[in-house]
Scaffold this motif. Structure first.
Motif, PDB file in Angstrom:
ATOM      1  N   VAL A  96       8.870   2.157  -7.463  1.00  4.90           N
ATOM      2  CA  VAL A  96       9.213   3.520  -7.021  1.00  4.90           C
ATOM      3  C   VAL A  96       9.566   3.474  -5.545  1.00  4.90           C
ATOM      4  CG1 VAL A  96       8.417   5.905  -6.878  1.00  4.90           C
ATOM      5  CG2 VAL A  96       7.469   4.386  -8.632  1.00  4.90           C
ATOM      6  N   ASP A  97      10.717   4.020  -5.199  1.00  4.54           N
ATOM      7  CA  ASP A  97      11.129   3.939  -3.793  1.00  4.54           C
ATOM      8  C   ASP A  97      12.188   5.007  -3.507  1.00  4.54           C
ATOM      9  OD1 ASP A  97      10.725   1.132  -1.848  1.00  4.54           O
ATOM     10  OD2 ASP A  97      12.037   2.751  -1.139  1.00  4.54           O
ATOM     11  N   ILE A  98      12.313   5.403  -2.228  1.00  6.52           N
ATOM     12  CA  ILE A  98      13.412   6.309  -1.853  1.00  6.52           C
ATOM     13  C   ILE A  98      14.685   5.529  -1.548  1.00  6.52           C
ATOM     14  CG2 ILE A  98      12.453   8.479  -0.975  1.00  6.52           C
ATOM     15  CD1 ILE A  98      12.211   7.096   1.754  1.00  6.52           C
ATOM     16  N   ASN A 119      -0.481   1.200  -4.607  1.00  5.28           N
ATOM     17  CA  ASN A 119      -0.015   2.221  -3.671  1.00  5.28           C
ATOM     18  C   ASN A 119       0.307   1.552  -2.343  1.00  5.28           C
ATOM     19  OD1 ASN A 119      -0.103   4.891  -4.973  1.00  5.28           O
ATOM     20  ND2 ASN A 119      -2.245   4.353  -5.338  1.00  5.28           N
ATOM     21  N   ASN A 120       1.578   1.176  -2.194  1.00  7.35           N
ATOM     22  CA  ASN A 120       2.012   0.373  -1.047  1.00  7.35           C
ATOM     23  C   ASN A 120       2.847   1.168  -0.046  1.00  7.35           C
ATOM     24  OD1 ASN A 120       3.262  -2.272   0.224  1.00  7.35           O
ATOM     25  ND2 ASN A 120       4.994  -1.159  -0.657  1.00  7.35           N
ATOM     26  N   ALA A 121       3.643   2.135  -0.511  1.00  2.00           N
ATOM     27  CA  ALA A 121       4.546   2.877   0.391  1.00  2.00           C
ATOM     28  C   ALA A 121       3.754   3.654   1.442  1.00  2.00           C
ATOM     29  CB  ALA A 121       5.418   3.846  -0.414  1.00  2.00           C
ATOM     30  N   SER A 166      -1.804   9.063  13.505  1.00  2.00           N
ATOM     31  CA  SER A 166      -1.592   9.657  12.175  1.00  2.00           C
ATOM     32  C   SER A 166      -1.630   8.575  11.103  1.00  2.00           C
ATOM     33  CB  SER A 166      -0.269  10.430  12.120  1.00  2.00           C
ATOM     34  OG  SER A 166       0.819   9.587  12.463  1.00  2.00           O
ATOM     35  N   TYR A 167      -1.151   7.388  11.448  1.00  2.00           N
ATOM     36  CA  TYR A 167      -1.157   6.259  10.508  1.00  2.00           C
ATOM     37  C   TYR A 167      -2.590   5.795  10.248  1.00  2.00           C
ATOM     38  CZ  TYR A 167      -0.068   1.468   8.879  1.00  2.00           C
ATOM     39  OH  TYR A 167       0.011   0.297   8.170  1.00  2.00           O
ATOM     40  N   ALA A 168      -3.335   5.592  11.351  1.00  2.00           N
ATOM     41  CA  ALA A 168      -4.707   5.085  11.225  1.00  2.00           C
ATOM     42  C   ALA A 168      -5.584   6.068  10.449  1.00  2.00           C
ATOM     43  CB  ALA A 168      -5.297   4.830  12.612  1.00  2.00           C
ATOM     44  N   LYS A 208      -1.083  -8.335   6.887  1.00  2.00           N
ATOM     45  CA  LYS A 208      -0.317  -8.525   8.121  1.00  2.00           C
ATOM     46  C   LYS A 208       0.854  -9.410   7.721  1.00  2.00           C
ATOM     47  CE  LYS A 208      -2.186  -9.162  12.329  1.00  2.00           C
ATOM     48  NZ  LYS A 208      -1.591  -8.227  13.291  1.00  2.00           N
ATOM     49  N   ALA A 209       2.069  -8.860   7.736  1.00  2.00           N
ATOM     50  CA  ALA A 209       3.197  -9.618   7.199  1.00  2.00           C
ATOM     51  C   ALA A 209       4.470  -9.357   7.990  1.00  2.00           C
ATOM     52  CB  ALA A 209       3.419  -9.254   5.740  1.00  2.00           C
ATOM     53  N   LEU A 210       5.244 -10.397   8.100  1.00  2.00           N
ATOM     54  CA  LEU A 210       6.507 -10.296   8.822  1.00  2.00           C
ATOM     55  C   LEU A 210       7.604  -9.816   7.873  1.00  2.00           C
ATOM     56  CD1 LEU A 210       7.709 -10.579  11.564  1.00  2.00           C
ATOM     57  CD2 LEU A 210       8.117 -12.978  11.153  1.00  2.00           C
TER      58      LEU A 210
HETATM   59  N1  LIG Z   1       3.805  -5.198   7.338  1.00  2.00           N
HETATM   60  C1  LIG Z   1       2.578  -5.316   7.849  1.00  2.00           C
HETATM   61  O1  LIG Z   1       2.259  -6.265   8.560  1.00  2.00           O
HETATM   62  C2  LIG Z   1       1.541  -4.298   7.525  1.00  2.00           C
HETATM   63  C3  LIG Z   1       0.350  -4.269   8.241  1.00  2.00           C
HETATM   64  C4  LIG Z   1      -0.640  -3.384   7.880  1.00  2.00           C
HETATM   65  C5  LIG Z   1      -0.433  -2.549   6.813  1.00  2.00           C
HETATM   66  N2  LIG Z   1       0.758  -2.561   6.143  1.00  2.00           N
HETATM   67  C6  LIG Z   1       0.934  -1.655   4.999  1.00  2.00           C
HETATM   68  O2  LIG Z   1       1.530  -2.374   3.924  1.00  2.00           O
HETATM   69  C7  LIG Z   1       2.383  -1.498   3.182  1.00  2.00           C
HETATM   70  C8  LIG Z   1       3.796  -2.048   3.125  1.00  2.00           C
HETATM   71  O3  LIG Z   1       4.248  -2.262   4.440  1.00  2.00           O
HETATM   72  P1  LIG Z   1       5.730  -2.734   4.767  1.00  2.00           P
HETATM   73  O4  LIG Z   1       5.669  -3.310   6.129  1.00  2.00           O
HETATM   74  O5  LIG Z   1       6.281  -3.515   3.648  1.00  2.00           O
HETATM   75  O6  LIG Z   1       6.482  -1.309   4.848  1.00  2.00           O
HETATM   76  P2  LIG Z   1       8.051  -1.024   4.857  1.00  2.00           P
HETATM   77  O7  LIG Z   1       8.208   0.164   5.713  1.00  2.00           O
HETATM   78  O8  LIG Z   1       8.815  -2.273   5.200  1.00  2.00           O
HETATM   79  O9  LIG Z   1       8.370  -0.709   3.335  1.00  2.00           O
HETATM   80  C9  LIG Z   1       7.861   0.410   2.735  1.00  2.00           C
HETATM   81  C10 LIG Z   1       8.667   0.759   1.488  1.00  2.00           C
HETATM   82  O10 LIG Z   1       8.280   2.070   1.136  1.00  2.00           O
HETATM   83  C11 LIG Z   1       9.435   2.855   0.941  1.00  2.00           C
HETATM   84  N3  LIG Z   1       9.152   4.248   1.278  1.00  2.00           N
HETATM   85  C12 LIG Z   1       8.935   4.785   2.516  1.00  2.00           C
HETATM   86  N4  LIG Z   1       8.719   6.104   2.407  1.00  2.00           N
HETATM   87  C13 LIG Z   1       8.796   6.401   1.091  1.00  2.00           C
HETATM   88  C14 LIG Z   1       8.680   7.604   0.351  1.00  2.00           C
HETATM   89  N5  LIG Z   1       8.423   8.779   0.949  1.00  2.00           N
HETATM   90  N6  LIG Z   1       8.808   7.557  -1.001  1.00  2.00           N
HETATM   91  C15 LIG Z   1       9.095   6.384  -1.627  1.00  2.00           C
HETATM   92  N7  LIG Z   1       9.214   5.210  -0.976  1.00  2.00           N
HETATM   93  C16 LIG Z   1       9.070   5.224   0.369  1.00  2.00           C
HETATM   94  C17 LIG Z   1      10.497   2.274   1.836  1.00  2.00           C
HETATM   95  O11 LIG Z   1      11.810   2.633   1.404  1.00  2.00           O
HETATM   96  C18 LIG Z   1      10.199   0.789   1.710  1.00  2.00           C
HETATM   97  O12 LIG Z   1      10.872   0.231   0.592  1.00  2.00           O
HETATM   98  C19 LIG Z   1       2.271  -0.140   3.880  1.00  2.00           C
HETATM   99  O13 LIG Z   1       1.248   0.615   3.282  1.00  2.00           O
HETATM  100  C20 LIG Z   1       1.875  -0.516   5.290  1.00  2.00           C
HETATM  101  O14 LIG Z   1       1.249   0.536   5.964  1.00  2.00           O
HETATM  102  C21 LIG Z   1       1.755  -3.411   6.483  1.00  2.00           C
END
Ligand SMILES: NC(=O)c1ccc[n+]([C@@H]2O[C@H](COP(=O)([O-])OP(=O)(O)OC[C@H]3O[C@@H](n4cnc5c(N)ncnc54)[C@H](O)[C@@H]3O)[C@@H](O)[C@H]2O)c1
Length: 248
Positions: free
Chosen positions: A36-38, A86-88, A150-152, A182-184
């Motif tokens: 599921v994604d926008i 629940n990743n988004a 707001s994120y935290a 934690k990912a690049l």
């Molecule tokens: N990348 C990191 O190092 C890191 C660190 C800590 C936590 N996180 C958490 O891991 C998860 C994924 O992170 P990421 O870096 O891959 O994020 P990202 O922003 O790269 O990807 C998020 C995805 O969610 C989609 N999205 C955003 N808003 C949306 C909406 N309203 N409806 C549907 N889809 C939506 C985006 O299109 C994108 O495909 C998140 O919950 C993030 O907070 C990531």
């Protein structure tokens, strides 16, 4: 390697970033996926890469109707639902005093509300055979990083909700855990370009000396939490962050 054969999993934000890695790796391990994604372009592309196992739903996760549609799509296409990720999560970085009502709404809508809506929509299907939910937390929230109020706050609300659900739904054999990655990703690369100093500080604090790889370092942890191998684990936060935050 975790066997996810016969599993049907919804992944929010499953078209890009960590979510795309989850969609790809969980499908490789045998699961059928509703991503599921926008982001329609990325969503269609990922579904096309493996049309037998991946279907895409374009939708905003902050709308409760999207969650219901995703569950219906999973059941209609694959016959059941066994897992939810629940990743988004979208948010704005700025000081607390500059945060607007819209900024708070963005983070809580796409982070906390979405997680709740998808959990509520998935529950009636997950109780049928037991299932697993993986929600996403953040080290930035655990550490209280500046500019990320707001994120935290939304991330810690997700962890609180996850613990309550783990306790309430244990009787239904539904496990609920949190992964803090934690990912690049592309998103982190953009953040690195905008805040290079913050990035350097962050990278230097990682005991394993690097940001994680979404497919190799994060997706396998989520696969583990969805699999039978973790059948005795619930209510936990797993830090997939190279040792950055060590919970006690
Ligand atoms: N990348 C990191 O190092 C890191 C660190 C800590 C936590 N996180 C958490 O891991 C998860 C994924 O992170 P990421 O870096 O891959 O994020 P990202 O922003 O790269 O990807 C998020 C995805 O969610 C989609 N999205 C955003 N808003 C949306 C909406 N309203 N409806 C549907 N889809 C939506 C985006 O299109 C994108 O495909 C998140 O919950 C993030 O907070 C990531």
């Amino acid at each position: 390697m975790q066997d996810l054969n016969n599993q049907v999993v919804i992944i929010t934000g499953g078209a890009a970033g960590i979510g795309a890695a989850l969609t790809k790796v969980l499908a490789q391990r045998g699961a059928s996926i509703v991503a599921v994604d926008i982001n329609e372009q990325a969503g269609l592309a990922i579904a096309q890469s493996n049309p037998k196992q991946i279907v895409f739903l374009k939708g905003d996760v902050s709308c409760a109707s999207t969650a219901k549609q995703a569950v219906q799509l999973a059941v209609r296409t694959f016959g059941k639902l066994t897992g939810l990720v629940n990743n988004a999560h979208a948010s704005i970085q700025k000081p607390i005093m500059e945060h607007t009502k819209e900024d708070w709404a963005l983070s809580f809508g796409t982070g906390f509300d979405a997680t709740l809506y998808f959990m509520q929509a998935a529950y009636p299907e997950l109780i049928k055979s037991g299932g697993a939910i993986v929600n996403f937390g953040s080290g930035a929230a655990l550490s209280g990083n500046p500019m990320q109020a707001s994120y935290a706050a939304a991330k810690e609300a997700i962890r609180g909700l996850s613990r309550v659900a783990a306790n309430e739904w244990a009787k239904d054999n539904i496990r609920v855990n949190v992964v803090s990655p934690k990912a690049l990703t592309e998103g982190v690369a953009a953040w690195k370009a905008r805040f290079p100093e913050q990035y350097e500080i962050s990278a230097n604090k990682v005991p394993l000396q690097r940001f994680g790889d979404p497919e190799k370092d994060i997706a396998p942890v989520v696969a583990f939490l969805l699999s039978e191998d973790s059948r005795y684990i619930t209510g936990q936060t797993l830090m997939a962050d190279g040792g950055t935050v060590q919970l006690r």
